[in-house]
Design an enzyme around this catalytic site. Structure first.
Site, PDB file in Angstrom:
ATOM      1  N   ASP A  13       0.899  -1.219  -0.322  1.00  0.00           N
ATOM      2  CA  ASP A  13       0.179  -0.053  -0.025  1.00  0.00           C
ATOM      3  C   ASP A  13       1.109   1.495   0.322  1.00  0.00           C
ATOM      4  O   ASP A  13       0.554   2.194   0.859  1.00  0.00           O
ATOM      5  CB  ASP A  13      -0.856   0.034   1.269  1.00  0.00           C
ATOM      6  CG  ASP A  13      -1.587  -0.944   1.689  1.00  0.00           C
ATOM      7  OD1 ASP A  13      -2.041  -1.828   0.241  1.00  0.00           O
ATOM      8  OD2 ASP A  13      -1.981  -2.173   2.876  1.00  0.00           O
ATOM      9  N   GLU A 192     -10.819  -0.737  -4.565  1.00  0.00           N
ATOM     10  CA  GLU A 192     -10.313   0.217  -2.341  1.00  0.00           C
ATOM     11  C   GLU A 192      -9.094   0.979  -3.145  1.00  0.00           C
ATOM     12  O   GLU A 192      -9.062   0.960  -4.541  1.00  0.00           O
ATOM     13  CB  GLU A 192     -10.031  -1.288  -1.545  1.00  0.00           C
ATOM     14  CG  GLU A 192      -8.730  -2.224  -2.338  1.00  0.00           C
ATOM     15  CD  GLU A 192      -9.271  -2.808  -0.741  1.00  0.00           C
ATOM     16  OE1 GLU A 192      -9.715  -2.858  -0.332  1.00  0.00           O
ATOM     17  OE2 GLU A 192      -8.051  -3.672  -1.407  1.00  0.00           O
TER      18      GLU A 192
END
Length: 321
Positions: A13, A192
């Site tokens: 991420d 997401e």
């Protein structure tokens, strides 16, 4: 500048940002037990830059476990780190209990300044949420994130709202996208990890979909730069993914990206995580081998981004002397 991918091992991420002549890097650590930050005057220096722990969660409470996907933002002269956290790491309690929280630093230097826990960022929907980002466009500061809606099937959709200040949204959230295509619902029904890039008269939002194994892939939304971004009808969505696994190059599950300018000040860079193998033992969520990668983003004649294939080696344009 030649960069070999993985650029930074064992960091998922990834969020790279450029502030005051320095590159900043934060990401999920495999233990999910802290928020970290690196800084370097050079992009390639991030790979070996010292890592400061900005915050560790308390032993109990709503934000005590599973710290996911931090992002660093400077808003009205104050530093914020947005991140998701949960009250428990025990999967018997249900994995998807995350809410969004923020750290805050009012000092000029985020690496040496004092960071404090600023509390929850309330999206107006009391349900699992994660992966918030923020951007400013035409004088309006926005908050963009992924969230489950109690009345909509699936794990998470993408929502947008104006941001009154660093901690509070203003008005009702607007849903921009939900998992609907076959490539978005592999393993999990997920939209997401949104990231925003404003270029060529358009506002682009990349995002990730499906389970976090080799099926993970990236999609794209876009709106005209002059349109009402809070009107869902302003947004277009690619029916096919724009960045996917590449077995020939041993890159699997590329996703959860950010964008940053190269040292030349002109070239957009795509920063993302991926694995270099598929035989994951156990739950892919707990596998530490999602690595940060980086490569240039291309553009076509119509001003649309071309993500291309994942690169094992990338040439990053440097600043001209």
């Amino acid at each position: 500048m030649r960069i070999t991918n993985p650029f930074i091992p064992n960091r998922a991420d990834p969020h790279v940002s450029l502030h005051d002549g320095h590159y900043h890097f934060t990401a999920s650590v495999p233990e999910y037990d802290r928020v970290v930050l690196r800084r370097s005057r050079t992009l390639d220096g991030l790979a070996s830059a010292p890592e400061r722990v900005l915050w560790t969660p308390p032993p109990g409470g709503p934000a005590s476990s599973l710290v996911w996907a931090p992002e660093l933002h400077r808003i009205d002269g104050t530093w914020f780190v947005y991140f998701a956290a949960a009250p428990s790491r025990d999967t018997r309690d249900g994995l998807f209990q995350h809410r969004m929280y923020a750290l805050r630093c009012t000092d000029a230097d985020p690496m040496s300044g004092e960071w404090t826990f600023a509390g929850q960022v309330d999206s107006g929907i009391d349900a699992f949420c994660l992966d918030a980002t923020s951007f400013e466009h035409r004088g309006v500061r926005y908050y963009l994130w992924a969230q489950k809606h109690p009345d909509i099937p699936g794990n998470s959709n993408l929502y947008l709202a104006p941001l009154r200040d660093g901690l509070h949204v203003e008005g009702a959230p607007v849903m921009l996208s939900r998992p609907e295509f076959d490539w978005e619902v592999q393993g999990f029904m997920v939209n997401e990890g949104p990231s925003v890039l404003v270029r060529h008269g358009r506002v682009f939002v990349s995002y990730s979909a499906s389970a976090t194994d080799e099926r993970y892939a990236m999609g794209l939304l876009w709106a005209d730069g002059g349109a009402d971004l809070l009107d869902p009808a302003s947004w277009h969505k690619s029916p096919t993914p724009v960045f996917v696994s590449d077995p020939a190059r041993e890159v699997f599950g590329p996703g959860h990206n950010s964008f940053v300018l190269a040292p030349d000040g002109r070239t957009d860079l795509l920063v993302y995580h991926a694995r270099n193998y598929t035989r994951i033992e156990g739950d892919p969520l707990w596998n530490p081998d999602r690595h940060t990668c980086i490569q240039p983003l291309q553009w076509d004649a119509d001003g649309m981004p071309v993500f291309g294939r994942p690169l094992r080696e990338a040439e990053i344009p440097e600043a001209s002397s």
